[in-house]
Scaffold this motif. Structure first.
Motif, PDB file in Angstrom:
ATOM      1  N   GLU A   1       0.809  -1.225   0.000  1.00 47.38           N
ATOM      2  CA  GLU A   1       0.000   0.000   0.000  1.00 47.38           C
ATOM      3  C   GLU A   1       0.843   1.277   0.000  1.00 47.38           C
ATOM      4  OE1 GLU A   1      -2.562  -0.628   3.347  1.00 47.38           O
ATOM      5  OE2 GLU A   1      -3.893  -1.938   2.213  1.00 47.38           O
TER       6      GLU A   1
ATOM      7  N   ILE B   1       1.796   2.496  -3.032  1.00 46.91           N
ATOM      8  CA  ILE B   1       1.277   3.149  -4.242  1.00 46.91           C
ATOM      9  C   ILE B   1      -0.119   2.606  -4.562  1.00 46.91           C
ATOM     10  CG2 ILE B   1       3.563   3.546  -5.256  1.00 46.91           C
ATOM     11  CD1 ILE B   1       3.073   1.106  -7.076  1.00 46.91           C
ATOM     12  N   THR B   2      -0.829   3.344  -5.416  1.00 50.36           N
ATOM     13  CA  THR B   2      -2.107   2.838  -5.920  1.00 50.36           C
ATOM     14  C   THR B   2      -2.057   2.825  -7.449  1.00 50.36           C
ATOM     15  OG1 THR B   2      -3.027   5.062  -5.830  1.00 50.36           O
ATOM     16  CG2 THR B   2      -3.551   3.604  -4.000  1.00 50.36           C
TER      17      THR B   2
ATOM     18  N   ASN C   1      -4.059   3.260 -11.023  1.00 48.12           N
ATOM     19  CA  ASN C   1      -5.254   3.850 -11.619  1.00 48.12           C
ATOM     20  C   ASN C   1      -5.332   3.398 -13.082  1.00 48.12           C
ATOM     21  OD1 ASN C   1      -5.400   5.708  -9.246  1.00 48.12           O
ATOM     22  ND2 ASN C   1      -3.515   6.463 -10.176  1.00 48.12           N
TER      23      ASN C   1
ATOM     24  N   TYR D   1       0.358   5.178 -11.904  1.00 50.47           N
ATOM     25  CA  TYR D   1       0.561   4.881 -10.483  1.00 50.47           C
ATOM     26  C   TYR D   1       0.689   6.181  -9.709  1.00 50.47           C
ATOM     27  CZ  TYR D   1       1.379   0.147 -12.068  1.00 50.47           C
ATOM     28  OH  TYR D   1       1.223  -1.092 -12.643  1.00 50.47           O
ATOM     29  N   SER D   2       0.145   6.179  -8.508  1.00 51.99           N
ATOM     30  CA  SER D   2       0.290   7.366  -7.645  1.00 51.99           C
ATOM     31  C   SER D   2       0.661   6.933  -6.230  1.00 51.99           C
ATOM     32  CB  SER D   2      -0.988   8.199  -7.653  1.00 51.99           C
ATOM     33  OG  SER D   2      -2.102   7.383  -7.428  1.00 51.99           O
TER      34      SER D   2
ATOM     35  N   THR E   1       0.553   6.729  -2.180  1.00 49.81           N
ATOM     36  CA  THR E   1      -0.385   6.797  -1.058  1.00 49.81           C
ATOM     37  C   THR E   1       0.290   7.613   0.044  1.00 49.81           C
ATOM     38  OG1 THR E   1       0.547   4.832  -0.047  1.00 49.81           O
ATOM     39  CG2 THR E   1      -1.292   4.480  -1.573  1.00 49.81           C
ATOM     40  N   GLN E   2      -0.447   7.882   1.110  1.00 49.96           N
ATOM     41  CA  GLN E   2       0.157   8.592   2.241  1.00 49.96           C
ATOM     42  C   GLN E   2       1.346   7.788   2.784  1.00 49.96           C
ATOM     43  OE1 GLN E   2      -0.467  11.734   3.275  1.00 49.96           O
ATOM     44  NE2 GLN E   2       1.359  11.349   4.521  1.00 49.96           N
ATOM     45  N   LYS E   3       1.192   6.453   2.767  1.00 49.12           N
ATOM     46  CA  LYS E   3       2.267   5.585   3.247  1.00 49.12           C
ATOM     47  C   LYS E   3       3.506   5.725   2.356  1.00 49.12           C
ATOM     48  CE  LYS E   3       2.635   0.857   4.894  1.00 49.12           C
ATOM     49  NZ  LYS E   3       2.071  -0.494   4.838  1.00 49.12           N
TER      50      LYS E   3
END
Lengths: 91, 220
Positions: free
Chosen positions: A52, A54-55, A57, A65-66, A68-70
């Protein structure tokens, strides 16, 4: 340099590449920036998605790819991670 | 069977405070390791955090039971029933401490082996706990096994220092060497009061080295 250090560095490079592209990047750019084989890059992306950091899309134009806060936290605390891992022999 | 420690009279109470200090230092290290795991997803950090959590629990239990023993001795020093309670508390305390401390060393040794195998981990657990269970002198066996594991852990940290050549890695190596010294001498001196103090003193030095390293890492 140890193998794990390299792995942590590669993750840092991928996340930095995403971050520099305003938080969104295509796989081809990651491939270019991370200097990995296509298969290795896919493995890393799968790992980063699972952790978790990256995410993914999926759009009509393809996958992006973007972070995440992590993922942002990983970039900010990278020095701490490396220092902790190196000094406590966790590589 | 040797299931007791002889504690110097002047050291009673100080040992409890030291054990609580060890518990606090190790839980802080454990929490940081779990934080690194949350940030990086690196499994070695999780194992390291788990092993220090076990160490912390072992000291908390040891200090609580030592406190209960001290209370029993102060309140009912003349009664035979109190001595029975003390012996029972001492027995329980030592064995719970041993179980958690050995679990910590098994986890730490497994981490240093750099293998991912449930079979290897279960084999380490089985050999260790079966050896302890069937030993006639459990306390001596505990110190032999703990010393053996700590030797391997020290070799790992020596290698880590050799590869990194950093002061911080050296601090951790020295810390584990002191932990080894604090354990290995008990094999030959488990029933001598002075060595109980010496063991705690060496452990204190060990955890101070580990804490200094953590402070240097976090402050940077």
């Amino acid at each position: 340099m140890s193998r794990k250090r390299d792995r942590l560095q590669v993750i840092y490079d991928i996340l930095s590449a995403i971050n520099e592209r305003d938080g969104k990047i295509k796989p081809t750019h990651i491939l270019y920036r991370s200097n990995l084989s296509h298969q290795m890059m896919e493995e890393y992306l799968t790992e980063l998605l699972a952790k978790e950091l990256i995410t993914q899309n999926v759009t009509k134009q393809g996958k992006t790819y973007s972070l995440t806060q992590k993922g942002f936290d990983y970039l900010n605390k990278y020095k701490l991670i490396i220092d902790f891992v190196d000094s406590f022999g966790l590589d | 069977m040797a299931h007791i420690y002889l504690v110097p009279g002047w050291f009673v109470g100080y040992d409890i405070a030291l054990e609580l200090a060890f518990a606090i230092i190790t839980i802080i290290v454990s929490l940081y390791a779990f934080k690194i795991y949350r940030l990086s997803g690196q499994s070695q950090s999780r194992l390291f955090g788990l092993s220090f959590l076990f160490i912390s629990i072992s000291y908390v239990i040891q200090s609580l039971l030592n406190f209960a023993i001290m209370e029993q001795l102060e309140e009912n020093i003349s009664r035979a029933i109190a001595l029975n309670n003390v012996a029972l508390l001492n027995f329980i305390g030592i064995f719970i401490h041993i179980i958690f401390f050995m679990s910590a060393l098994i986890t730490l040794s497994y981490m240093t082996l750099r293998v991912r195998s449930a079979k290897v981990f279960s084999l380490l657990c089985a050999i260790t706990f079966l050896a302890l269970f069937f030993s006639t002198n459990k306390l001596t066996m505990y110190y032999v096994l703990a010393s053996l594991m700590l030797i391997y852990i020290c070799i790992h940290y020596l290698g880590n220092y050799w590869n990194n050549r950093q002061t911080k890695a050296l601090l951790v190596f020295i810390g584990f060497v002191f932990l080894l010294f604090g354990t290995i001498h008990f094999i030959f001196s488990v029933n001598q009061a002075f060595y109980y103090f010496l063991g705690h003193a060496l452990e204190l030095i060990a955890y101070i080295f580990i804490l200094i390293n953590l402070i240097l890492v976090v402050k940077k």
